[in-house]
Design a protein around this motif. Structure first.
Motif, PDB file in Angstrom:
ATOM      1  N   PHE A   4      61.950 -80.679  -0.322  1.00 12.50           N
ATOM      2  CA  PHE A   4      60.574 -80.844  -0.755  1.00 12.50           C
ATOM      3  C   PHE A   4      59.630 -80.343   0.338  1.00 12.50           C
ATOM      4  O   PHE A   4      59.835 -80.613   1.517  1.00 12.50           O
ATOM      5  N   ALA A   5      58.603 -79.632  -0.047  1.00 15.01           N
ATOM      6  CA  ALA A   5      57.647 -79.034   0.906  1.00 15.01           C
ATOM      7  C   ALA A   5      56.587 -80.062   1.306  1.00 15.01           C
ATOM      8  O   ALA A   5      55.410 -79.945   0.948  1.00 15.01           O
ATOM      9  N   ALA A  10      51.067 -81.838   1.608  1.00 20.07           N
ATOM     10  CA  ALA A  10      50.087 -82.675   2.300  1.00 20.07           C
ATOM     11  C   ALA A  10      48.857 -81.848   2.669  1.00 20.07           C
ATOM     12  O   ALA A  10      47.719 -82.311   2.523  1.00 20.07           O
ATOM     13  N   LYS A  11      49.076 -80.637   3.121  1.00 15.06           N
ATOM     14  CA  LYS A  11      47.962 -79.745   3.468  1.00 15.06           C
ATOM     15  C   LYS A  11      47.101 -79.470   2.239  1.00 15.06           C
ATOM     16  O   LYS A  11      45.865 -79.521   2.308  1.00 15.06           O
ATOM     17  N   ASN A  12      47.722 -79.186   1.109  1.00 18.64           N
ATOM     18  CA  ASN A  12      46.978 -78.943  -0.129  1.00 18.64           C
ATOM     19  C   ASN A  12      46.158 -80.166  -0.531  1.00 18.64           C
ATOM     20  O   ASN A  12      45.005 -80.039  -0.961  1.00 18.64           O
ATOM     21  N   ALA A  13      46.743 -81.350  -0.385  1.00 18.96           N
ATOM     22  CA  ALA A  13      46.032 -82.581  -0.736  1.00 18.96           C
ATOM     23  C   ALA A  13      44.834 -82.796   0.175  1.00 18.96           C
ATOM     24  O   ALA A  13      43.748 -83.175  -0.287  1.00 18.96           O
ATOM     25  N   GLU A  14      44.997 -82.525   1.453  1.00 16.09           N
ATOM     26  CA  GLU A  14      43.879 -82.697   2.390  1.00 16.09           C
ATOM     27  C   GLU A  14      42.774 -81.672   2.139  1.00 16.09           C
ATOM     28  O   GLU A  14      41.588 -81.981   2.223  1.00 16.09           O
ATOM     29  N   ALA A  36      46.575 -82.452  -6.630  1.00 16.47           N
ATOM     30  CA  ALA A  36      47.157 -82.228  -5.301  1.00 16.47           C
ATOM     31  C   ALA A  36      47.808 -83.502  -4.763  1.00 16.47           C
ATOM     32  O   ALA A  36      48.875 -83.444  -4.145  1.00 16.47           O
ATOM     33  N   ILE A  37      47.163 -84.640  -4.994  1.00 18.59           N
ATOM     34  CA  ILE A  37      47.749 -85.914  -4.556  1.00 18.59           C
ATOM     35  C   ILE A  37      49.046 -86.177  -5.322  1.00 18.59           C
ATOM     36  O   ILE A  37      50.067 -86.544  -4.732  1.00 18.59           O
ATOM     37  N   ASP A  38      49.020 -85.977  -6.629  1.00 18.70           N
ATOM     38  CA  ASP A  38      50.242 -86.162  -7.420  1.00 18.70           C
ATOM     39  C   ASP A  38      51.364 -85.250  -6.925  1.00 18.70           C
ATOM     40  O   ASP A  38      52.522 -85.674  -6.819  1.00 18.70           O
ATOM     41  N   TRP A  72      50.739 -86.113   6.119  1.00 18.30           N
ATOM     42  CA  TRP A  72      49.451 -86.729   6.403  1.00 18.30           C
ATOM     43  C   TRP A  72      48.429 -86.254   5.388  1.00 18.30           C
ATOM     44  O   TRP A  72      48.017 -85.099   5.408  1.00 18.30           O
ATOM     45  N   PHE A  73      48.056 -87.148   4.486  1.00 19.83           N
ATOM     46  CA  PHE A  73      47.047 -86.844   3.480  1.00 19.83           C
ATOM     47  C   PHE A  73      46.462 -88.165   2.992  1.00 19.83           C
ATOM     48  O   PHE A  73      46.895 -89.246   3.415  1.00 19.83           O
ATOM     49  N   PHE A  74      45.485 -88.088   2.124  1.00 19.56           N
ATOM     50  CA  PHE A  74      44.745 -89.238   1.638  1.00 19.56           C
ATOM     51  C   PHE A  74      45.684 -90.367   1.197  1.00 19.56           C
ATOM     52  O   PHE A  74      46.522 -90.180   0.324  1.00 19.56           O
ATOM     53  N   ARG A  75      45.560 -91.514   1.863  1.00 25.67           N
ATOM     54  CA  ARG A  75      46.289 -92.742   1.582  1.00 25.67           C
ATOM     55  C   ARG A  75      47.780 -92.712   1.936  1.00 25.67           C
ATOM     56  O   ARG A  75      48.513 -93.666   1.660  1.00 25.67           O
ATOM     57  N   SER A  76      48.252 -91.654   2.567  1.00 22.28           N
ATOM     58  CA  SER A  76      49.674 -91.613   2.936  1.00 22.28           C
ATOM     59  C   SER A  76      50.006 -92.669   3.991  1.00 22.28           C
ATOM     60  O   SER A  76      51.139 -93.162   4.034  1.00 22.28           O
ATOM     61  N   GLY A  77      49.050 -93.032   4.818  1.00 21.41           N
ATOM     62  CA  GLY A  77      49.281 -94.071   5.821  1.00 21.41           C
ATOM     63  C   GLY A  77      49.590 -95.416   5.180  1.00 21.41           C
ATOM     64  O   GLY A  77      50.450 -96.168   5.663  1.00 21.41           O
ATOM     65  N   TYR A  78      48.907 -95.724   4.098  1.00 21.46           N
ATOM     66  CA  TYR A  78      49.176 -96.974   3.393  1.00 21.46           C
ATOM     67  C   TYR A  78      50.585 -96.975   2.804  1.00 21.46           C
ATOM     68  O   TYR A  78      51.281 -97.996   2.826  1.00 21.46           O
TER      69      TYR A  78
END
Length: 173
Positions: A4-5, A10-14, A36-38, A72-78
């Motif tokens: 999986f890329a 993650a870059k696309n989502a950011e 992008a998030i999906d 690293w992208f929106f909400r990935s830390g959670y």
């Protein structure tokens, strides 16, 4: 799932998140962001997530892969914080423990994130002699942030051990 890329997704989502922040009223940007998030998660991710959340070890491999990739992208830390928390409640193989040791040391070496506390708590469960030794070695590192993170992780491990000993002692009275 190993192909999986993660970083590309993650870059696309950011990038999509930044575009939405720049033009929050543009419906096409919101749709792009949602897509992008999906796409930032591999197929079946959420099924494995739910399995692990419910104590099913069949979700472990996906969780470790996600933590190893460290996207690293929106909400990935959670999500990382939750995965670290869920992993504490399942049986791990020796190979999985070694992989998680590397994840923990990478986090200590690289950055303090909002999920760091959850990684420290996971370290209490892992707490192999190799992990503890590697953390102790970092106490003399030239990087102050790295030394601090190693200190925090070791302190959490030690506090947990002391608390467990205290609980066992009080059970005898």
């Amino acid at each position: 799932m190993s192909k999986f890329a993660w970083s590309e997704r993650a870059k696309n989502a950011e990038e999509a998140r930044r575009a939405v922040n720049a033009s929050p009223r543009a419906p096409e940007l919101l749709k792009r962001f949602s897509n992008a998030i999906d796409a930032a998660y591999p197929p079946g991710f959420w099924e494995h997530y739910d399995r692990l959340k419910n104590g099913d070890a069949r979700g472990v491999e996906m969780a470790i892969e996600f933590l190893e990739a460290d996207p690293w992208f929106f909400r990935s830390g959670y999500i990382k914080a939750n995965l670290a928390r869920f992993l504490k409640h399942v049986r791990l193989s020796n190979h999985q423990v070694r992989r998680l040791e590397k994840v923990l040391l990478k986090i200590v070496d690289e950055r303090n994130t909002q999920e760091f506390r959850n990684y420290c708590r996971l370290a209490c469960i892992i707490a192999t002699p190799a992990l503890i030794e590697a953390l102790k070695e970092r106490l003399t590192d030239e990087s102050l942030p790295r030394r601090l993170r190693a200190t925090w992780m070791l302190s959490t491990i030690e506090q947990t051990r002391m608390s467990q000993k205290s609980c066992r002692l009080s059970e005898n009275y």
